[in-house]
Enzyme design. Structure first.
Site, PDB file in Angstrom:
ATOM      1  N   LYS B  92       0.851  -1.197   0.000  1.00  0.00           N
ATOM      2  CA  LYS B  92       0.000   0.000   0.000  1.00  0.00           C
ATOM      3  C   LYS B  92       0.885   1.244   0.000  1.00  0.00           C
ATOM      4  O   LYS B  92       1.930   1.269   0.654  1.00  0.00           O
ATOM      5  CB  LYS B  92      -0.893  -0.024   1.249  1.00  0.00           C
ATOM      6  CG  LYS B  92      -1.978   1.066   1.262  1.00  0.00           C
ATOM      7  CD  LYS B  92      -2.874   0.922   2.497  1.00  0.00           C
ATOM      8  CE  LYS B  92      -3.962   1.983   2.547  1.00  0.00           C
ATOM      9  NZ  LYS B  92      -4.855   1.825   3.718  1.00  0.00           N
ATOM     10  N   SER B 167      -9.794   1.806   2.714  1.00  0.00           N
ATOM     11  CA  SER B 167      -8.919   2.589   1.869  1.00  0.00           C
ATOM     12  C   SER B 167      -7.865   1.773   1.127  1.00  0.00           C
ATOM     13  O   SER B 167      -7.298   2.250   0.151  1.00  0.00           O
ATOM     14  CB  SER B 167      -8.204   3.640   2.717  1.00  0.00           C
ATOM     15  OG  SER B 167      -7.319   3.007   3.641  1.00  0.00           O
ATOM     16  N   SER B 191     -10.032  -0.522   6.885  1.00  0.00           N
ATOM     17  CA  SER B 191      -9.406  -0.313   5.574  1.00  0.00           C
ATOM     18  C   SER B 191      -8.727  -1.533   4.967  1.00  0.00           C
ATOM     19  O   SER B 191      -8.303  -1.492   3.825  1.00  0.00           O
ATOM     20  CB  SER B 191      -8.396   0.832   5.644  1.00  0.00           C
ATOM     21  OG  SER B 191      -9.076   2.060   5.615  1.00  0.00           O
TER      22      SER B 191
END
Lengths: 105, 493, 486
Positions: B92, B167, B191
């Site tokens: 990420k 997210s 997330s």
């Protein structure tokens, strides 16, 4: 939208004040929108305010860890050139910023 | 409305790639398959699908190839025992990688290359994992759909008209689309779990402190945890095992010993499971159904399954949307145009700060900074921030009371299957409510796992959430694996 | 206005008013590394060479607390008679370019030390409200104008100092004069140096003082409105700033005007304070608990281990020990001895049998000129020297010369005396010598015999000259006395 204004928990004046603290700026219509959005969000979560929390301690950390310390021993610092490479402006091996205090009027 | 089609797993139809990472690692270590070949499969799949899906902000073709060659070389030289030898992994884009841009999908960091690696990156490299690229996300991890990214939204691999969740939408989508077998994300209020659920993959939010946060660009420091994505429970468990280590650079790091002391040897037939009943009324039918089906399977194995109403959890989301923005408002203050990242010039420092931040941050980030700054400001602190911290205690106490009775709790991961792109982005509150079931876990610091369970509305995947007390990952993994094996709609390719 | 305030006598301007001062002293701790990272804590290094992800506030970095900094803070707390408490860290949020994270990690409602006091040499006590740990900021160099921040067109920031550990010591508003403020800071400085917490170098910014100053009519119980004067970096600035500010405030009140609560800057050149534009116009620091640091809960055994020797290091203890041995009447000399760190030499020598008054005098008058060298004197050698002098084996003059030698060589005083030919003259040759001096100065001798005692010093001087200082003054006096009565 404008007729909703006084119903807002966070008025436009408040938005401007908070924005200043956060170093953000909003156009007039944006401030109006933010005021209404934040108010809607806080109103929706208003139930939280009515919870009796008198006997509850505030929680800052979820785990019960204490006394995490490091020995006073030096480790490698970064190469200055590598750090300054990603700086927006540099002079004399220092970070260059515009004047700190505002110009006197 | 369009409907979903299950995307192929990593390596499907591309040579002899086994279906689990541990099998693949064994082949690599024996020299039967080369890290370079595996990387080639990954890069090829990315080339084929990511143009449309947009799960990567950056693909590291050359660096990854070099790393893969190194792994192959050490194996040829006489063995390499890295637990992730030659396995491509996606990171990420809020996890720092030295010399490789780490943008948090924000304009303000669009060109920033950290001078250091996050502790998890150092660890992954030492275990032989090959970092393939940095994945798209909601800007600074603020969002539940990956639509607030400065680089444009990621699409759900099952149906490209839908969101992947967020997210960590890029990481979830990259695994779901078979571009990589593993990915890491971060979970502040759901997330990892919510996008895992929406993309039909496994995601784990570990106990707070189990995985080092050093090098994870902070959103809400007291809630953030890094965790794994994989296409099956075993792979996710393997990655978690690599990620769980004590890190002296993170004062909140717990250390492995506490993790391993988790209650691994519980007999499923004596397991007590609680279904969080007050979550069910606002869940979509398929999500509700998944819970009912799982309960039946567990009961068939002899577990005792009950419904339990934990009404305190209903206040969690309100507390979360005070605490997380409050911490974020402070964490994101440093993006001021002085030391790194974007600078927009101004006559004096304050004007430069304001212009930089106003241009550099997107709408959702500014909204949360405003909310958090307000909640901490004089006159409102007690009513908002302090009250939220007390609610946090209330939530944790309620969980712990439930864990006095149950070994673990069960709920849907998300109230709905993946929703259409653009459907919630204009209405922040409705977006916030998609994390209703995942947020309480973060407040308590507890672990939870999302495991795919059945197919729901519009043929989109449904995720089941298993929640447990602190450091109960081993148990959650064990039960999740059982449910995975008994999933009524098992993946068969 | 500044000139008026300077010219008016202190008494005129302040008659009827009482000064009230509270001091905040920032002390940089003498650690190897910074508060939350392993970068060196070194004054004067090349700019931006002691920086890392943590102290530069890079995204993703996390603080880890320096154990030594905590221990030094506990020592300070103990030295200031504070309770050493479980504590935690907060974030103080405001934007400033020399603060890498745009918040400062500091202790807020749970400081490590609280409720102490500092005893001054005059035995007055000033309350210490708290002494907490926090991190320092970087340093800005202002370019353009006169180099002052207000006139600068741009600034250059060096983060070497960012994250250096500080303890902020906050006094109660119990200081009542600029002299007392000075004595407080001086005493505090000795304590900080004695405990090893600080190098005490005000000129390098190791100690920085902010003064909260207000005035009130004599007899009033209420506090007046206070102004905070920032960054006073010498004792002279401290006293002058307080006096200027007190007179300014008294003048305002006398003229029926109000004092505005504000932060002011003291200018050493003009010797005046002026209103400072505030760093953050609306001071709303939005303190909240630092989530990246865990609570600090020192247990009793750790506190004991770290602070058990503190009492004996304190200047107040040292003064007390010496005056009980030598006598209360030498208070000023004792304070000076403690200040220059030679109290132990005297204390140990007296304990070993040296004459107290003589030892005190030799140290204050001779050794104190080179305190560093004097602190290396072997107690036994020093005691021997004092004994040689008190038993008349050395004259006072000889003793002083031998002591000077002892500061640069490690030889025994007897050896030095021998080398210098300072063996005591025998009575006969001394008597001959005195007689010779009287012969040569008949007129003066006559005046002495007639009762002019002042001549005695002259005669003594002449004997000293002719014996090249080898004579013992006391014995010379005795001989002269005998010759007079003959």
């Amino acid at each position: 939208m404008p007729e909703d204004l006084d119903k807002n928990l966070i008025g436009k004046d408040e938005v401007i004040k908070v924005a200043k603290l956060a170093r953000l700026s909003f156009e007039d219509d944006e401030a109006t929108k933010i005021s209404s959005e934040l108010s809607t969000i806080l109103k929706h979560f208003e139930a939280m305010q009515s919870v009796n929390t008198e006997n509850l301690a505030p929680m800052a950390h979820s785990m019960d860890v204490t006394n995490v310390l490091r020995e006073d021993e030096a480790t490698m610092s970064l190469e200055r050139d590598e750090v300054l490479l990603s700086a927006p402006a540099v002079s004399e091996n220092r970070f260059l910023v515009p004047r700190i205090l505002k110009e006197e009027e | 409305m369009s409907s979903g089609i299950r995307p192929p797993r990593f390596g499907a139809g591309k040579g002899q790639i086994p279906s689990t990472v541990s099998e693949l690692v064994k082949l690599v270590q024996k020299g039967e398959i080369k890290a370079q070949e595996i990387l080639e499969v990954s890069l090829q799949t990315i080339a084929e699908s990511d143009g449309e899906i947009n799960s990567f902000n950056l693909v590291l073709h050359e660096q990854a190839l070099e790393d893969a060659k190194k792994v192959d070389a050490s194996i040829a030289k006489g063995g390499f025992s890295g637990r992730l030898a030659g396995i491509p992994i996606a990171i990420k884009d809020n996890i720092c990688t030295r010399g490789i841009s780490t943008t948090c999908s924000s304009k303000i960091l669009a060109n920033w290359k950290p001078p250091y690696d996050a502790s998890v990156i150092t660890k992954l490299k030492s275990e032989g994992a090959i970092i393939v690229g940095k994945t798209n996300m909601d800007e600074f991890a603020m969002g539940s759909s990956t639509e607030t990214s400065f680089f444009g939204p990621t699409k759900n691999p099952w149906d490209k008209e839908r969101v992947p969740g967020g997210s960590s939408g890029g990481s979830a989508a990259a695994v779901a689309a078979g571009m990589v077998p593993l990915a890491i994300g971060s979970d502040t209020g759901g997330s990892i779990r919510q996008p895992a659920s929406l993309c039909g993959v496994v995601g784990i939010k570990p106990t707070y402190g189990l995985v080092s946060r050093y090098g994870l660009v902070a959103f809400a420091s007291s809630l953030d945890q890094i965790g794994p994505f994989a296409s099956c429970v075993d792979d996710a468990a393997l990655l978690l095992d690599v990620l769980a280590f004590h890190d002296e650079k993170d004062s909140t790091s717990l250390g492995r010993d506490r993790y391993q002391s988790g209650n691994v040897n519980i007999d499923v037939s004596s397991l007590k499971v609680g279904i969080i009943s007050n979550f069910l009324p606002n869940a979509a039918e398929s999500c509700h159904q998944a819970v009912t089906d799982a309960a039946r399977v567990l009961a068939n194995f002899g577990a005792k399954v009950d419904e339990v109403d934990i009404k305190e959890l209903d206040y969690a989301i309100a507390a979360y949307y005070i605490i997380a923005p409050a911490e974020a408002s402070s964490n994101l203050a440093r993006f001021d145009g002085v030391r790194y990242g974007l600078r927009v010039d101004g006559a004096d420092v304050e004007e430069m700060n304001i212009k930089t931040r106003t241009e550099g941050f997107g709408v959702e980030v500014k909204r949360r900074i405003m909310l958090g700054t307000y909640a901490l400001s004089a006159g409102y602190y007690d009513a908002y921030y302090l009250q939220a911290q007390k609610i946090r205690t209330l939530v944790k106490d309620a969980f712990n009371k439930a864990y006095g009775k149950y070994d673990l709790l069960l709920s849907p991961t998300s109230p709905t299957v993946a929703f259409p792109l653009g459907s919630k982005v204009a209405d922040p509150l409705s977006m916030y409510l998609s994390d209703l079931y995942t947020i309480p876990t973060n407040l308590a610091g507890h672990p939870a796992i999302s495991v795919p369970y059945g197919i729901g509305e519009d043929d989109m995947p449904v995720g089941l959430q298993l929640l447990g007390p602190a450091l109960s990952e081993s148990l959650l993994i064990k039960v999740a694996k059982m449910l995975e094996e008994n999933n009524t709609d098992k993946q068969d390719n | 206005m500044a000139q008026d305030l300077l010219n008016s006598s202190k008494d005129d301007a302040l008659t009827g008013f009482e000064i009230v001062v509270g001091l905040e002293v920032h002390c940089e701790l003498l650690t190897q590394t910074k508060l939350f990272c392993g970068c060196r804590n070194n004054f004067g290094d090349e700019p931006n060479t002691n920086i890392c992800p943590v102290c530069l506030g890079l995204p993703g970095s996390l603080p880890v607390l320096n154990k030594r900094a905590v221990e030094l803070a506990m020592k300070i707390g103990k030295a200031l008679n504070c309770e050493i408490l479980p504590s935690s860290f907060h974030r103080k949020n405001y934007f400033y370019p020399d603060m890498p994270k745009d918040f400062q990690i500091s202790q807020y409602d749970q400081p490590i030390n609280a409720n102490g006091y500092l005893e001054l040499p005059d035995k007055s006590k000033v309350g210490v409200v708290r002494a907490h740990i926090e991190e320092d900021t970087g340093k800005s160099l202002h370019i353009g104008g006169s180099g002052r921040i207000a006139e600068a067109s741009k600034s250059l920031v060096d983060y070497n100092r960012a994250g250096v550990p500080l303890v902020e010591i906050v006094s109660a508003p119990e200081i009542r004069s600029s002299e007392q403020a000075k004595a407080y800071v001086q005493e505090l400085r000795y304590i900080l140096v004695a405990t090893g917490a600080s190098d005490g170098r005000m000129e390098e910014g190791s100690l920085r003082v902010d003064a909260n100053v207000s005035v009130r009519p004599v007899g009033s119980k209420e506090f007046g409105t206070r102004c905070e004067i920032k960054n006073l970096n010498s004792l002279r600035s401290l006293t002058q700033a307080i006096e200027y500010e007190a007179r300014r405030q008294a003048g305002l009140i006398r003229d029926g005007k109000k004092v505005t609560q504000e932060t002011r800057h003291y200018n050493e050149v003009t010797n005046a304070t002026s209103s400072m534009r505030s760093k953050e116009e609306a001071n709303d620091y939005r303190y909240f608990p630092e989530p990246d640091l865990v609570p600090l809960v020192p247990d009793a055994s750790w506190i004991e281990e770290i602070t058990s020797d503190i009492q004996s290091l304190l200047p107040a203890t040292k003064r007390r020990n010496l005056s009980s041995l030598i006598g209360e009447e030498y208070q000023d000399q004792i304070s000076l001895l403690v200040e220059i760190g030679l109290d132990e030499l005297v204390l140990d020598s007296v304990k070993a049998g040296a004459d107290a008054k003589l030892a005190l005098n030799r140290v204050i008058n001779e050794a104190a000129r080179e305190p560093e060298k004097a602190s290396r004197l072997a107690v036994k050698d020093f005691v021997d020297l004092i004994n040689m002098e008190s038993s008349n084996k050395l004259s006072a003059t000889q003793s002083k010369v031998v002591l000077q030698e002892m500061l640069t060589s490690s030889d025994h005083p007897a050896e030095i005396a021998k080398r210098l030919g300072f063996e005591q003259m025998d009575q006969d040759s001394l008597q001959d010598n005195v007689r010779g001096v009287i012969e040569a100065n008949q007129a003066e001798w006559g005046r002495y015999l007639a009762g002019d005692e002042k001549v005695l010093q002259f005669l003594l001087g002449q004997v000293m000259r002719s014996t090249k200082g080898r004579a013992n003054g006391k014995e010379v006096m005795e001989i002269i006395g005998r010759l007079k009565s003959n």
